[in-house]
Motif scaffolding. Structure first.
Motif, mmCIF file in Angstrom:
data_model
loop_
_atom_site.group_PDB
_atom_site.id
_atom_site.type_symbol
_atom_site.label_atom_id
_atom_site.label_comp_id
_atom_site.label_asym_id
_atom_site.label_seq_id
_atom_site.Cartn_x
_atom_site.Cartn_y
_atom_site.Cartn_z
ATOM 1 N N GLN A 1 -5.788 13.922 -11.787
ATOM 2 C CA GLN A 1 -4.925 13.100 -10.947
ATOM 3 C C GLN A 1 -5.617 11.773 -10.618
ATOM 4 O O GLN A 1 -6.783 11.749 -10.229
ATOM 5 C CB GLN A 1 -4.596 13.852 -9.650
ATOM 6 N N PHE A 2 -4.874 10.688 -10.774
ATOM 7 C CA PHE A 2 -5.394 9.348 -10.495
ATOM 8 C C PHE A 2 -5.772 9.245 -9.015
ATOM 9 O O PHE A 2 -4.980 9.593 -8.139
ATOM 10 C CB PHE A 2 -4.315 8.314 -10.840
ATOM 11 N N ASN A 3 -6.986 8.767 -8.716
ATOM 12 C CA ASN A 3 -7.427 8.789 -7.309
ATOM 13 C C ASN A 3 -8.135 7.508 -6.855
ATOM 14 O O ASN A 3 -8.973 7.543 -5.951
ATOM 15 C CB ASN A 3 -8.325 10.015 -7.052
ATOM 16 N N VAL A 4 -7.799 6.380 -7.456
ATOM 17 C CA VAL A 4 -8.406 5.103 -7.050
ATOM 18 C C VAL A 4 -7.587 4.508 -5.894
ATOM 19 O O VAL A 4 -6.353 4.541 -5.927
ATOM 20 C CB VAL A 4 -8.448 4.112 -8.238
ATOM 21 N N PRO A 5 -8.238 3.943 -4.876
ATOM 22 C CA PRO A 5 -7.505 3.379 -3.734
ATOM 23 C C PRO A 5 -6.819 2.057 -4.061
ATOM 24 O O PRO A 5 -7.079 1.435 -5.089
ATOM 25 C CB PRO A 5 -8.592 3.184 -2.676
ATOM 26 N N PHE A 6 -5.954 1.647 -3.152
ATOM 27 C CA PHE A 6 -5.210 0.388 -3.261
ATOM 28 C C PHE A 6 -6.172 -0.801 -3.257
ATOM 29 O O PHE A 6 -7.148 -0.830 -2.521
ATOM 30 C CB PHE A 6 -4.244 0.281 -2.074
ATOM 31 N N GLY A 7 -5.891 -1.817 -4.083
ATOM 32 C CA GLY A 7 -6.790 -2.954 -4.217
ATOM 33 C C GLY A 7 -6.552 -4.079 -3.234
ATOM 34 O O GLY A 7 -7.390 -4.952 -3.075
ATOM 35 N N ASN A 8 -5.381 -4.106 -2.615
ATOM 36 C CA ASN A 8 -5.084 -5.113 -1.604
ATOM 37 C C ASN A 8 -5.150 -6.540 -2.145
ATOM 38 O O ASN A 8 -5.656 -7.448 -1.488
ATOM 39 C CB ASN A 8 -6.034 -4.967 -0.407
ATOM 40 N N TYR A 9 -4.626 -6.754 -3.374
ATOM 41 C CA TYR A 9 -4.585 -8.096 -3.951
ATOM 42 C C TYR A 9 -3.337 -8.819 -3.455
ATOM 43 O O TYR A 9 -2.286 -8.216 -3.275
ATOM 44 C CB TYR A 9 -4.571 -8.021 -5.475
ATOM 45 N N LYS A 10 -3.444 -10.130 -3.262
ATOM 46 C CA LYS A 10 -2.325 -10.901 -2.721
ATOM 47 C C LYS A 10 -1.191 -11.065 -3.727
ATOM 48 O O LYS A 10 -0.019 -10.934 -3.390
ATOM 49 C CB LYS A 10 -2.813 -12.276 -2.262
ATOM 50 N N LYS B 1 0.831 -1.203 0.000
ATOM 51 C CA LYS B 1 0.000 0.000 0.000
ATOM 52 C C LYS B 1 0.867 1.255 0.000
ATOM 53 O O LYS B 1 0.569 2.237 -0.700
ATOM 54 C CB LYS B 1 -0.937 0.005 1.200
ATOM 55 N N GLU B 2 1.951 1.222 0.754
ATOM 56 C CA GLU B 2 2.821 2.395 0.853
ATOM 57 C C GLU B 2 3.450 2.717 -0.504
ATOM 58 O O GLU B 2 3.453 3.874 -0.954
ATOM 59 C CB GLU B 2 3.934 2.145 1.892
ATOM 60 N N TYR B 3 3.965 1.674 -1.182
ATOM 61 C CA TYR B 3 4.569 1.886 -2.498
ATOM 62 C C TYR B 3 3.509 2.318 -3.509
ATOM 63 O O TYR B 3 3.744 3.205 -4.334
ATOM 64 C CB TYR B 3 5.259 0.603 -2.963
ATOM 65 N N PHE B 4 2.335 1.697 -3.454
ATOM 66 C CA PHE B 4 1.231 2.060 -4.344
ATOM 67 C C PHE B 4 0.905 3.549 -4.232
ATOM 68 O O PHE B 4 0.772 4.246 -5.245
ATOM 69 C CB PHE B 4 -0.011 1.226 -4.006
ATOM 70 N N LEU B 5 0.768 4.038 -3.009
ATOM 71 C CA LEU B 5 0.430 5.451 -2.802
ATOM 72 C C LEU B 5 1.536 6.367 -3.311
ATOM 73 O O LEU B 5 1.270 7.432 -3.874
ATOM 74 C CB LEU B 5 0.151 5.716 -1.318
ATOM 75 N N GLU B 6 2.784 5.925 -3.140
ATOM 76 C CA GLU B 6 3.919 6.707 -3.651
ATOM 77 C C GLU B 6 3.837 6.836 -5.170
ATOM 78 O O GLU B 6 4.017 7.923 -5.728
ATOM 79 C CB GLU B 6 5.224 6.021 -3.236
ATOM 80 N N ILE B 7 3.576 5.727 -5.859
ATOM 81 C CA ILE B 7 3.486 5.740 -7.323
ATOM 82 C C ILE B 7 2.217 6.478 -7.782
ATOM 83 O O ILE B 7 2.253 7.254 -8.733
ATOM 84 C CB ILE B 7 3.507 4.294 -7.877
ATOM 85 N N ARG B 8 1.112 6.226 -7.104
ATOM 86 C CA ARG B 8 -0.139 6.896 -7.471
ATOM 87 C C ARG B 8 -0.010 8.407 -7.374
ATOM 88 O O ARG B 8 -0.521 9.141 -8.226
ATOM 89 C CB ARG B 8 -1.271 6.411 -6.565
ATOM 90 N N ASN B 9 0.675 8.881 -6.333
ATOM 91 C CA ASN B 9 0.727 10.318 -6.076
ATOM 92 C C ASN B 9 1.787 11.053 -6.888
ATOM 93 O O ASN B 9 1.943 12.267 -6.744
ATOM 94 C CB ASN B 9 0.950 10.567 -4.580
ATOM 95 N N LEU B 10 2.489 10.343 -7.749
ATOM 96 C CA LEU B 10 3.501 10.997 -8.582
ATOM 97 C C LEU B 10 2.907 12.113 -9.436
ATOM 98 O O LEU B 10 3.565 13.128 -9.684
ATOM 99 C CB LEU B 10 4.187 9.970 -9.495
ATOM 100 N N ASP B 11 1.650 11.922 -9.904
ATOM 101 C CA ASP B 11 1.066 12.941 -10.775
ATOM 102 C C ASP B 11 0.643 14.200 -10.004
ATOM 103 O O ASP B 11 0.108 15.141 -10.586
ATOM 104 C CB ASP B 11 -0.102 12.385 -11.594
ATOM 105 N N ARG B 12 0.907 14.224 -8.702
ATOM 106 C CA ARG B 12 0.671 15.417 -7.886
ATOM 107 C C ARG B 12 1.974 16.164 -7.613
ATOM 108 O O ARG B 12 1.996 17.138 -6.858
ATOM 109 C CB ARG B 12 0.017 15.022 -6.558
ATOM 110 N N THR B 13 3.053 15.685 -8.213
ATOM 111 C CA THR B 13 4.378 16.270 -7.962
ATOM 112 C C THR B 13 5.031 16.720 -9.264
ATOM 113 O O THR B 13 4.616 16.335 -10.362
ATOM 114 C CB THR B 13 5.308 15.241 -7.288
ATOM 115 N N GLU B 14 6.102 17.514 -9.119
ATOM 116 C CA GLU B 14 6.847 17.975 -10.289
ATOM 117 C C GLU B 14 7.604 16.829 -10.947
ATOM 118 O O GLU B 14 7.923 16.893 -12.140
ATOM 119 C CB GLU B 14 7.833 19.073 -9.875
ATOM 120 N N LYS B 15 7.885 15.792 -10.185
ATOM 121 C CA LYS B 15 8.646 14.661 -10.709
ATOM 122 C C LYS B 15 7.934 13.980 -11.871
ATOM 123 O O LYS B 15 8.571 13.432 -12.779
ATOM 124 C CB LYS B 15 8.907 13.642 -9.590
ATOM 125 N N TYR B 16 6.602 14.034 -11.861
ATOM 126 C CA TYR B 16 5.838 13.326 -12.893
ATOM 127 C C TYR B 16 6.218 13.792 -14.301
ATOM 128 O O TYR B 16 6.317 12.978 -15.219
ATOM 129 C CB TYR B 16 4.332 13.532 -12.664
#
Length: 279
Positions: free
Chosen positions: A139-148, A93-108
């Motif tokens: 900005q992409f805003n779908v939550p983490f899916g929690n798939y195994k 989940k932590e990595y997912f949120l980091e990647i998801r939130n890239l489009d909210r930063t200048e890095k994107y």
């Protein structure tokens, strides 16, 4: 050789999951296709279920979703580099949120097209229900899916899709742009964002600009122009009064589909949709 080609056909399927994807309706779509046509067009490509099923020799696909079209272009031209980049992703989940939130930063803006395509696949495979949804800022805003154990890297399919897409013209364009491309005898499949069954049933649009009722009327006008040109089209949409009135001059067939995305449980399950044809 025939065995190899059949194997390729069986192993080529959509790269991403997509809301409203047509794999469940494939039998009906294939049954209602024209028996023969020249070039294949799909201007709301989305996940491209019918396109990947047909694997046309000559095709044009487009969409207004820049991220999606970038993905198809990267698979077309840089499949091996994409596969390598996909190896870096982690499932948490932590990595997912980091990647998801890239489009909210200048890095994107510094990401390469390959990195953006890799991010797109990763989010699609790990987010809730494989939704693609953006907010008003795009900005992409779908939550983490929690798939195994989500399948993020599908090397064989990406390579097979790349071979198919090399024979395909890919554009980020409005659906009406096909009017400058099509010729008599071509075939177009339209799978637009559906007219909502009621005012509350439509979820946030998959492009930040949306697709409103005016666009539904514009689409019907494009269909009328295509019909006058001798171009064959088939269109999917919801079974609503508006859709039935818009396409009253064409053949309308009711088909059953499953709706899985609805905040109200009563809105899920089997429901009728329409297939519109001019042939």
């Amino acid at each position: 050789m025939a065995v190899v080609l059949e194997q390729l056909k069986n192993e080529t399927y959509p790269i991403v999951k997509w809301v409203g994807g047509k794999r469940q309706l494939m039998f009906e779509l294939l049954k209602n296709m024209p028996k023969s046509y020249n070039r294949y067009f799909e201007p709301f490509i989305g996940g491209g279920a019918l396109f990947f099923e047909l694997q046309p020799e000559q095709a044009y696909i487009s969409d207004m979703n820049e991220e999606l079209i970038n993905l198809y272009s990267v698979v077309q031209n840089n499949a091996e580099e994409l596969i390598l980049d996909l190896e870096k992703h982690k499932v948490s989940k932590e990595y997912f949120l980091e990647i998801r939130n890239l489009d909210r930063t200048e890095k994107y803006s510094t990401l390469s097209n390959i990195e953006k395509a890799s991010r797109f696949i990763y989010l699609n495979r790990t987010c809730f229900n494989g939704l693609y949804r953006v907010n008003s800022q795009g900005q992409f805003n779908v939550p983490f899916g929690n798939y195994k154990n989500p399948r993020i890297i599908d090397e064989r399919n990406l390579r097979n899709c790349s071979k198919l897409l090399k024979k395909t013209e890919i554009k980020c364009a409005d659906f009406s742009a096909i009017l400058e491309k099509v010729k008599k005898g071509d075939f177009i499949y339209f799978d637009p964002p559906y007219v909502p069954l009621n005012e509350t049933s439509g979820f946030t649009s998959y492009t930040k600009d949306g697709f409103n009722l005016d666009m539904q009327f514009k689409l019907r006008e494009v269909c009328d122009e295509l019909d006058a040109m001798g171009v064959m089209f088939m269109l999917s949409n919801s079974d609503t009064k508006l859709v039935n009135e818009l396409y009253a001059n064409y053949e309308i067939k009711k088909v059953f589909a499953s709706r899985a995305v609805n905040s109200n449980a009563n809105g899920r399950g089997k429901i009728t949709e329409v297939l519109v044809r001019n042939y």
